[in-house]
Design a protein around this motif. Structure first.
Motif, PDB file in Angstrom:
ATOM      1  N   LYS A  88       0.836  -1.213   0.000  1.00 39.67           N
ATOM      2  CA  LYS A  88       0.000   0.000   0.000  1.00 39.67           C
ATOM      3  C   LYS A  88       0.866   1.256   0.000  1.00 39.67           C
ATOM      4  O   LYS A  88       0.584   2.220  -0.727  1.00 39.67           O
ATOM      5  CB  LYS A  88      -0.924   0.013   1.213  1.00 39.67           C
ATOM      6  CG  LYS A  88      -2.017  -1.017   1.178  1.00 39.67           C
ATOM      7  CD  LYS A  88      -2.799  -0.993   2.481  1.00 39.67           C
ATOM      8  CE  LYS A  88      -3.753  -2.172   2.581  1.00 39.67           C
ATOM      9  NZ  LYS A  88      -4.406  -2.234   3.907  1.00 39.67           N
ATOM     10  N   ASP A  89       1.913   1.252   0.815  1.00 41.82           N
ATOM     11  CA  ASP A  89       2.785   2.428   0.909  1.00 41.82           C
ATOM     12  C   ASP A  89       3.565   2.657  -0.384  1.00 41.82           C
ATOM     13  O   ASP A  89       3.729   3.797  -0.826  1.00 41.82           O
ATOM     14  CB  ASP A  89       3.754   2.278   2.084  1.00 41.82           C
ATOM     15  CG  ASP A  89       3.082   2.465   3.432  1.00 41.82           C
ATOM     16  OD1 ASP A  89       1.872   2.753   3.462  1.00 41.82           O
ATOM     17  OD2 ASP A  89       3.783   2.324   4.461  1.00 41.82           O
ATOM     18  N   MET A  98       2.727  11.473  -0.003  1.00 40.43           N
ATOM     19  CA  MET A  98       3.603  11.287   1.153  1.00 40.43           C
ATOM     20  C   MET A  98       3.004  10.207   2.040  1.00 40.43           C
ATOM     21  O   MET A  98       1.826  10.266   2.390  1.00 40.43           O
ATOM     22  CB  MET A  98       3.735  12.577   1.955  1.00 40.43           C
ATOM     23  CG  MET A  98       4.591  13.581   1.263  1.00 40.43           C
ATOM     24  SD  MET A  98       6.269  13.000   1.196  1.00 40.43           S
ATOM     25  CE  MET A  98       7.112  14.491   1.470  1.00 40.43           C
ATOM     26  N   VAL A  99       3.810   9.241   2.380  1.00 35.21           N
ATOM     27  CA  VAL A  99       3.350   8.117   3.185  1.00 35.21           C
ATOM     28  C   VAL A  99       3.812   8.320   4.625  1.00 35.21           C
ATOM     29  O   VAL A  99       5.009   8.454   4.868  1.00 35.21           O
ATOM     30  CB  VAL A  99       3.922   6.789   2.631  1.00 35.21           C
ATOM     31  CG1 VAL A  99       3.476   5.615   3.455  1.00 35.21           C
ATOM     32  CG2 VAL A  99       3.534   6.616   1.175  1.00 35.21           C
ATOM     33  N   PRO A 100       2.878   8.353   5.565  1.00 31.34           N
ATOM     34  CA  PRO A 100       3.305   8.510   6.960  1.00 31.34           C
ATOM     35  C   PRO A 100       3.973   7.237   7.471  1.00 31.34           C
ATOM     36  O   PRO A 100       3.696   6.141   6.965  1.00 31.34           O
ATOM     37  CB  PRO A 100       1.991   8.770   7.707  1.00 31.34           C
ATOM     38  CG  PRO A 100       0.943   8.141   6.867  1.00 31.34           C
ATOM     39  CD  PRO A 100       1.429   8.246   5.444  1.00 31.34           C
ATOM     40  N   PRO A 101       4.842   7.373   8.453  1.00 32.82           N
ATOM     41  CA  PRO A 101       5.455   6.167   9.010  1.00 32.82           C
ATOM     42  C   PRO A 101       4.419   5.331   9.755  1.00 32.82           C
ATOM     43  O   PRO A 101       3.612   5.867  10.502  1.00 32.82           O
ATOM     44  CB  PRO A 101       6.520   6.706   9.969  1.00 32.82           C
ATOM     45  CG  PRO A 101       6.202   8.125  10.191  1.00 32.82           C
ATOM     46  CD  PRO A 101       5.324   8.592   9.076  1.00 32.82           C
ATOM     47  N   LEU A 166      12.662  16.272   3.083  1.00 32.47           N
ATOM     48  CA  LEU A 166      11.487  16.429   2.219  1.00 32.47           C
ATOM     49  C   LEU A 166      10.205  16.302   3.039  1.00 32.47           C
ATOM     50  O   LEU A 166       9.291  17.130   2.908  1.00 32.47           O
ATOM     51  CB  LEU A 166      11.510  15.398   1.096  1.00 32.47           C
ATOM     52  CG  LEU A 166      10.306  15.394   0.155  1.00 32.47           C
ATOM     53  CD1 LEU A 166      10.232  16.710  -0.606  1.00 32.47           C
ATOM     54  CD2 LEU A 166      10.397  14.224  -0.804  1.00 32.47           C
ATOM     55  N   HIS A 167      10.118  15.286   3.883  1.00 34.83           N
ATOM     56  CA  HIS A 167       8.939  15.112   4.725  1.00 34.83           C
ATOM     57  C   HIS A 167       8.756  16.305   5.664  1.00 34.83           C
ATOM     58  O   HIS A 167       7.636  16.771   5.880  1.00 34.83           O
ATOM     59  CB  HIS A 167       9.032  13.819   5.548  1.00 34.83           C
ATOM     60  CG  HIS A 167       8.556  12.630   4.816  1.00 34.83           C
ATOM     61  ND1 HIS A 167       9.358  11.933   3.942  1.00 34.83           N
ATOM     62  CD2 HIS A 167       7.362  11.999   4.815  1.00 34.83           C
ATOM     63  CE1 HIS A 167       8.681  10.927   3.438  1.00 34.83           C
ATOM     64  NE2 HIS A 167       7.462  10.938   3.944  1.00 34.83           N
ATOM     65  N   PHE A 168       9.847  16.794   6.208  1.00 31.40           N
ATOM     66  CA  PHE A 168       9.770  17.948   7.108  1.00 31.40           C
ATOM     67  C   PHE A 168       9.267  19.181   6.357  1.00 31.40           C
ATOM     68  O   PHE A 168       8.419  19.924   6.864  1.00 31.40           O
ATOM     69  CB  PHE A 168      11.133  18.225   7.751  1.00 31.40           C
ATOM     70  CG  PHE A 168      11.107  19.322   8.759  1.00 31.40           C
ATOM     71  CD1 PHE A 168      10.525  19.119  10.004  1.00 31.40           C
ATOM     72  CD2 PHE A 168      11.647  20.563   8.475  1.00 31.40           C
ATOM     73  CE1 PHE A 168      10.484  20.130  10.945  1.00 31.40           C
ATOM     74  CE2 PHE A 168      11.612  21.581   9.402  1.00 31.40           C
ATOM     75  CZ  PHE A 168      11.035  21.371  10.646  1.00 31.40           C
ATOM     76  N   ARG A 173       4.860  22.986   5.370  1.00 31.19           N
ATOM     77  CA  ARG A 173       3.947  23.667   4.464  1.00 31.19           C
ATOM     78  C   ARG A 173       2.491  23.419   4.848  1.00 31.19           C
ATOM     79  O   ARG A 173       1.644  24.298   4.792  1.00 31.19           O
ATOM     80  CB  ARG A 173       4.200  23.218   3.034  1.00 31.19           C
ATOM     81  CG  ARG A 173       3.420  24.067   2.035  1.00 31.19           C
ATOM     82  CD  ARG A 173       3.689  23.682   0.626  1.00 31.19           C
ATOM     83  NE  ARG A 173       5.113  23.686   0.348  1.00 31.19           N
ATOM     84  CZ  ARG A 173       5.641  23.262  -0.778  1.00 31.19           C
ATOM     85  NH1 ARG A 173       4.860  22.808  -1.733  1.00 31.19           N
ATOM     86  NH2 ARG A 173       6.921  23.286  -0.975  1.00 31.19           N
ATOM     87  N   LYS A 174       2.178  22.186   5.271  1.00 33.06           N
ATOM     88  CA  LYS A 174       0.808  21.838   5.653  1.00 33.06           C
ATOM     89  C   LYS A 174       0.398  22.451   6.975  1.00 33.06           C
ATOM     90  O   LYS A 174      -0.799  22.682   7.199  1.00 33.06           O
ATOM     91  CB  LYS A 174       0.664  20.313   5.733  1.00 33.06           C
ATOM     92  CG  LYS A 174       0.631  19.629   4.391  1.00 33.06           C
ATOM     93  CD  LYS A 174       0.432  18.149   4.547  1.00 33.06           C
ATOM     94  CE  LYS A 174       0.356  17.465   3.211  1.00 33.06           C
ATOM     95  NZ  LYS A 174       0.149  16.024   3.337  1.00 33.06           N
TER      96      LYS A 174
END
Length: 177
Positions: A88-89, A98-101, A166-168, A173-174
């Protein structure tokens, strides 16, 4: 943000130590089983050995803390044939989402690969050091193995660090008002 403070500290400490190990390794040279002459080479080599032993210690502590908290299946679900979350990820990532951990997901599997690269690198370095100190004929082979697996750690460091940034950035931004 998802780890206890002591694990975050160990993670940051190991990251800094690994970066310094990579940088010092380029100045380390040995000739016939001895450090090459020259103050810069001698200093870099001695630093690499001393900091390498510290890196082994803190890497083992980080691995123990991480694996005790989550277990092997969290990081290596495919070894048990458990690939649903991972699939799925990967599909979400291919759609540029973006896939959360999450447990047994892509981030956890990548973290498991990094843990493997870290342990291979530090343990092969430790094995070389022990064999070298005892004058073993196998020390050269252990050094070749260490030099072969160390680039895996460097590649992982660049990829993992880049994805974290990138995730940060996306998270920042969100969360802006």
């Amino acid at each position: 943000f998802f780890q206890p403070p002591y694990v975050r500290f160990l993670h940051a400490l190991v990251a800094v130590l690994v970066i310094l190990q990579i940088l010092s390794s380029s100045a380390m040279h040995m000739v016939a089983g001895h450090f090459a002459p020259g103050p810069g080479t001698w200093l870099a080599s001695r630093y690499h050995l001393g900091a390498g032993l510290a890196t082994v210690l803190f890497s083992l502590l980080l691995a123990a803390a991480t694996l005790t908290r989550h277990g092997l299946r969290h990081f290596f679900p495919y070894l048990w044939g458990d690939t649903d979350q991972l699939k799925k990820d990967v599909l979400a990532s291919l759609r540029l989402n973006m896939v959360p951990p999450r447990p047994r997901g892509l981030a956890a599997a990548v973290q498991g690969l990094g843990l493997g690269a870290l342990l291979l690198t530090v343990l092969s370095g430790l094995l070389w050091f022990i064999l070298w100190r005892h004058g073993s004929d196998f020390s050269r082979a252990a050094l070749i193995v260490h030099k072969g697996v160390a680039p895996l750690m460097a590649v992982y460091l660049i990829g993992h660090g880049g994805m974290a940034l990138l995730h940060f950035a996306v998270w920042q931004r969100k969360t802006r008002p």
